[in-house]
Write a protein that holds these residues in place. Sequence first.
Motif, PDB file in Angstrom:
ATOM      1  N   VAL A   1       0.874  -1.235  -0.031  1.00 36.07           N
ATOM      2  CA  VAL A   1      -0.168   0.066  -0.033  1.00 36.07           C
ATOM      3  C   VAL A   1       1.005   1.151  -0.022  1.00 36.07           C
ATOM      4  O   VAL A   1       1.806   1.368   0.847  1.00 36.07           O
ATOM      5  CB  VAL A   1      -1.149   0.300   1.181  1.00 36.07           C
ATOM      6  CG1 VAL A   1      -1.682   1.261   1.167  1.00 36.07           C
ATOM      7  CG2 VAL A   1      -1.807  -1.286   1.373  1.00 36.07           C
ATOM      8  N   ARG A   2       0.681   1.930  -1.013  1.00 37.47           N
ATOM      9  CA  ARG A   2       1.445   3.485  -1.028  1.00 37.47           C
ATOM     10  C   ARG A   2       0.780   4.413  -0.823  1.00 37.47           C
ATOM     11  O   ARG A   2      -0.306   4.673  -1.611  1.00 37.47           O
ATOM     12  CB  ARG A   2       2.185   3.571  -2.378  1.00 37.47           C
ATOM     13  CG  ARG A   2       3.272   4.645  -2.476  1.00 37.47           C
ATOM     14  CD  ARG A   2       3.855   4.682  -3.806  1.00 37.47           C
ATOM     15  NE  ARG A   2       4.631   5.885  -3.953  1.00 37.47           N
ATOM     16  CZ  ARG A   2       4.262   6.969  -4.541  1.00 37.47           C
ATOM     17  NH1 ARG A   2       2.792   7.233  -5.083  1.00 37.47           N
ATOM     18  NH2 ARG A   2       5.056   7.986  -4.560  1.00 37.47           N
ATOM     19  N   ASP A   3       1.058   5.574  -0.021  1.00 37.80           N
ATOM     20  CA  ASP A   3       0.289   6.894   0.092  1.00 37.80           C
ATOM     21  C   ASP A   3       0.830   7.488  -1.013  1.00 37.80           C
ATOM     22  O   ASP A   3       1.904   7.935  -0.927  1.00 37.80           O
ATOM     23  CB  ASP A   3       0.247   7.529   1.302  1.00 37.80           C
ATOM     24  CG  ASP A   3      -0.591   8.560   1.438  1.00 37.80           C
ATOM     25  OD1 ASP A   3      -0.879   9.332   0.749  1.00 37.80           O
ATOM     26  OD2 ASP A   3      -1.091   8.956   2.760  1.00 37.80           O
ATOM     27  N   ARG A   4      -0.073   8.277  -1.962  1.00 32.76           N
ATOM     28  CA  ARG A   4       0.796   8.942  -3.155  1.00 32.76           C
ATOM     29  C   ARG A   4       0.887  10.391  -2.306  1.00 32.76           C
ATOM     30  O   ARG A   4       1.699  11.235  -3.035  1.00 32.76           O
ATOM     31  CB  ARG A   4      -0.293   9.011  -4.090  1.00 32.76           C
ATOM     32  CG  ARG A   4      -0.551   7.881  -4.862  1.00 32.76           C
ATOM     33  CD  ARG A   4      -1.502   7.868  -6.137  1.00 32.76           C
ATOM     34  NE  ARG A   4      -2.748   8.309  -5.644  1.00 32.76           N
ATOM     35  CZ  ARG A   4      -3.916   8.499  -6.434  1.00 32.76           C
ATOM     36  NH1 ARG A   4      -3.479   8.479  -7.904  1.00 32.76           N
ATOM     37  NH2 ARG A   4      -4.828   8.501  -6.224  1.00 32.76           N
ATOM     38  N   ARG A   5       0.506  10.875  -1.419  1.00 40.66           N
ATOM     39  CA  ARG A   5       0.797  12.264  -0.749  1.00 40.66           C
ATOM     40  C   ARG A   5       1.967  12.134  -0.124  1.00 40.66           C
ATOM     41  O   ARG A   5       2.755  13.313  -0.488  1.00 40.66           O
ATOM     42  CB  ARG A   5      -0.480  12.501   0.194  1.00 40.66           C
ATOM     43  CG  ARG A   5      -1.888  12.791  -0.175  1.00 40.66           C
ATOM     44  CD  ARG A   5      -2.897  12.706   0.705  1.00 40.66           C
ATOM     45  NE  ARG A   5      -2.747  11.425   1.613  1.00 40.66           N
ATOM     46  CZ  ARG A   5      -3.545  11.105   2.815  1.00 40.66           C
ATOM     47  NH1 ARG A   5      -4.636  12.052   2.954  1.00 40.66           N
ATOM     48  NH2 ARG A   5      -3.333  10.094   3.376  1.00 40.66           N
ATOM     49  N   SER A   6       2.223  11.166   0.569  1.00 40.47           N
ATOM     50  CA  SER A   6       3.662  11.188   1.370  1.00 40.47           C
ATOM     51  C   SER A   6       4.588  10.457   0.672  1.00 40.47           C
ATOM     52  O   SER A   6       5.756  10.484   0.915  1.00 40.47           O
ATOM     53  CB  SER A   6       3.221  10.858   2.745  1.00 40.47           C
ATOM     54  OG  SER A   6       2.879   9.381   2.774  1.00 40.47           O
ATOM     55  N   GLY A   7       4.103   9.458  -0.198  1.00 48.07           N
ATOM     56  CA  GLY A   7       5.200   8.573  -0.654  1.00 48.07           C
ATOM     57  C   GLY A   7       5.438   7.252   0.275  1.00 48.07           C
ATOM     58  O   GLY A   7       6.138   6.490  -0.038  1.00 48.07           O
ATOM     59  N   ARG A   8       4.843   7.227   1.587  1.00 49.30           N
ATOM     60  CA  ARG A   8       4.890   6.142   2.452  1.00 49.30           C
ATOM     61  C   ARG A   8       4.341   4.844   2.029  1.00 49.30           C
ATOM     62  O   ARG A   8       3.545   4.858   1.426  1.00 49.30           O
ATOM     63  CB  ARG A   8       4.368   6.536   3.775  1.00 49.30           C
ATOM     64  CG  ARG A   8       4.829   7.829   4.510  1.00 49.30           C
ATOM     65  CD  ARG A   8       6.360   7.681   4.900  1.00 49.30           C
ATOM     66  NE  ARG A   8       6.775   8.855   5.483  1.00 49.30           N
ATOM     67  CZ  ARG A   8       8.039   9.099   5.875  1.00 49.30           C
ATOM     68  NH1 ARG A   8       8.862   8.352   5.441  1.00 49.30           N
ATOM     69  NH2 ARG A   8       8.559  10.047   6.616  1.00 49.30           N
ATOM     70  N   VAL A   9       5.240   3.773   2.552  1.00 47.59           N
ATOM     71  CA  VAL A   9       4.866   2.399   2.026  1.00 47.59           C
ATOM     72  C   VAL A   9       4.446   1.646   2.985  1.00 47.59           C
ATOM     73  O   VAL A   9       5.694   1.437   3.974  1.00 47.59           O
ATOM     74  CB  VAL A   9       5.846   1.904   0.943  1.00 47.59           C
ATOM     75  CG1 VAL A   9       5.489   0.508   0.527  1.00 47.59           C
ATOM     76  CG2 VAL A   9       5.830   2.764  -0.339  1.00 47.59           C
ATOM     77  N   LEU A  10       3.531   0.859   3.014  1.00 47.42           N
ATOM     78  CA  LEU A  10       3.168  -0.288   4.018  1.00 47.42           C
ATOM     79  C   LEU A  10       3.246  -1.695   3.166  1.00 47.42           C
ATOM     80  O   LEU A  10       2.694  -1.626   1.969  1.00 47.42           O
ATOM     81  CB  LEU A  10       1.879  -0.022   4.580  1.00 47.42           C
ATOM     82  CG  LEU A  10       1.167  -1.352   5.191  1.00 47.42           C
ATOM     83  CD1 LEU A  10       2.101  -1.732   6.517  1.00 47.42           C
ATOM     84  CD2 LEU A  10      -0.445  -1.082   5.401  1.00 47.42           C
ATOM     85  N   VAL A  11       3.685  -2.694   3.772  1.00 52.35           N
ATOM     86  CA  VAL A  11       3.604  -4.040   3.259  1.00 52.35           C
ATOM     87  C   VAL A  11       3.196  -4.948   4.312  1.00 52.35           C
ATOM     88  O   VAL A  11       4.008  -4.931   5.368  1.00 52.35           O
ATOM     89  CB  VAL A  11       5.208  -4.482   2.768  1.00 52.35           C
ATOM     90  CG1 VAL A  11       5.034  -6.027   2.380  1.00 52.35           C
ATOM     91  CG2 VAL A  11       5.465  -3.753   1.480  1.00 52.35           C
ATOM     92  N   TYR A  12       2.171  -5.660   3.816  1.00 57.86           N
ATOM     93  CA  TYR A  12       1.464  -6.589   4.967  1.00 57.86           C
ATOM     94  C   TYR A  12       1.549  -8.076   4.209  1.00 57.86           C
ATOM     95  O   TYR A  12       0.900  -8.207   3.483  1.00 57.86           O
ATOM     96  CB  TYR A  12       0.014  -6.080   5.140  1.00 57.86           C
ATOM     97  CG  TYR A  12      -0.727  -7.011   6.068  1.00 57.86           C
ATOM     98  CD1 TYR A  12      -0.420  -6.617   7.400  1.00 57.86           C
ATOM     99  CD2 TYR A  12      -1.789  -7.784   5.807  1.00 57.86           C
ATOM    100  CE1 TYR A  12      -1.043  -7.394   8.505  1.00 57.86           C
ATOM    101  CE2 TYR A  12      -2.608  -8.521   6.812  1.00 57.86           C
ATOM    102  CZ  TYR A  12      -2.050  -8.169   7.985  1.00 57.86           C
ATOM    103  OH  TYR A  12      -2.870  -9.000   8.931  1.00 57.86           O
ATOM    104  N   ALA A  13       2.313  -8.806   5.158  1.00 59.02           N
ATOM    105  CA  ALA A  13       2.430 -10.187   4.546  1.00 59.02           C
ATOM    106  C   ALA A  13       2.380 -11.136   5.637  1.00 59.02           C
ATOM    107  O   ALA A  13       3.184 -11.821   6.224  1.00 59.02           O
ATOM    108  CB  ALA A  13       4.141 -10.202   3.950  1.00 59.02           C
ATOM    109  N   PRO A  14       1.022 -11.298   5.949  1.00 58.91           N
ATOM    110  CA  PRO A  14       0.592 -12.176   7.195  1.00 58.91           C
ATOM    111  C   PRO A  14       0.939 -13.900   6.931  1.00 58.91           C
ATOM    112  O   PRO A  14       0.887 -14.660   7.825  1.00 58.91           O
ATOM    113  CB  PRO A  14      -0.935 -12.015   7.459  1.00 58.91           C
ATOM    114  CG  PRO A  14      -1.388 -11.631   6.009  1.00 58.91           C
ATOM    115  CD  PRO A  14      -0.294 -11.004   5.413  1.00 58.91           C
ATOM    116  N   CYS A  15       0.884 -14.205   5.679  1.00 60.28           N
ATOM    117  CA  CYS A  15       1.202 -15.623   5.069  1.00 60.28           C
ATOM    118  C   CYS A  15       2.338 -15.667   4.213  1.00 60.28           C
ATOM    119  O   CYS A  15       2.039 -15.356   3.175  1.00 60.28           O
ATOM    120  CB  CYS A  15      -0.188 -16.391   4.919  1.00 60.28           C
ATOM    121  SG  CYS A  15      -1.212 -16.222   6.055  1.00 60.28           S
ATOM    122  N   LEU A  16       3.420 -16.430   4.368  1.00 57.18           N
ATOM    123  CA  LEU A  16       4.582 -16.393   3.743  1.00 57.18           C
ATOM    124  C   LEU A  16       5.145 -17.552   3.688  1.00 57.18           C
ATOM    125  O   LEU A  16       6.017 -18.160   4.566  1.00 57.18           O
ATOM    126  CB  LEU A  16       5.658 -15.469   4.264  1.00 57.18           C
ATOM    127  CG  LEU A  16       6.645 -14.689   3.328  1.00 57.18           C
ATOM    128  CD1 LEU A  16       6.096 -13.597   2.287  1.00 57.18           C
ATOM    129  CD2 LEU A  16       7.650 -13.730   4.071  1.00 57.18           C
TER     130      LEU A  16
END
Length: 301
Positions: A183-198
Amino acid sequence: MRLLVLGTAAGGGVPQWNCACAGCAAARADPARRRRRHASIAVEAGPGRWYVVNATPDIGEQIEACPQLHPGPGRRDTPLAGVILTDAELDHTLGIPRLREASGLRIVATGAVRAALSGGLRLDAVLGPYAGVSWAALPEKGLEVLDGGPLEVQGVRVSGKRPRYAADLDAGGEDGWVVALRVRDRRSGRVLVYAPCLAAWPKELDEALSGADCVFFDGTFWDDDEPRRAGFTDRTATRMGHLPITGPGGTAGRLAELPAARRLYTHLNNTNPLVDPDDAGHRRLAAAGIEVAREGALIEL
């Protein structure tokens, strides 16, 4: 970007209703400190509009525990805008029918996940008489913008593991059964990665993690032999589709090297010693700059 931690447990939660292991017994004795709901987060797609990532069996309790998700100001107004799915496992989808009171429900998923839910579980047919279901693709190439707002989402394939009920399902050539969510926020450029099953760590995941500011990672098992040692299966963690935290092939070492400011484990199995908040494993991870996600936390990036 704002996100809420709704739950942190693997399938069944902690305690699991039919389990008397040490972790579940301790959670029953001290629910305030040790109870864990099924792993899920919510991301804010716009002011007062939230998407839950995976709809778990206890989604109603998760919503009630987070004031940001409470209904209002109208009697039937809700800030819950939709659901994003990382896979089609029952632990991550059984909460969808609990949302049937909504006037409409938007689900963002890969083609394989949609095929499993629509064809295998007949979700559209079941929910149709209650709430209109609309689908949006979770692309592995390209981006899906949530509600025309600042957040864009993408799936990163990490496993081809199908849920048991879809083992023989004709998915029309669709793949992408298990993905991590970027997930990327286009306003701030911040990025979240959510990987609960790998089940694997492909190069595509490395690419997604390289620019992430916050990472949630599969913490199902502490080590590879934990499931066998617990006595509920003869399979190792990796054979069950989860990379362990420690030991050969463990993820903690690689996670500690990531540039992300926040690195958190979630999706803890009831046999994982980390379900005990006083376990020494918490201090070991903290020394490497890694946390265990805390339910109810509001994280701002």
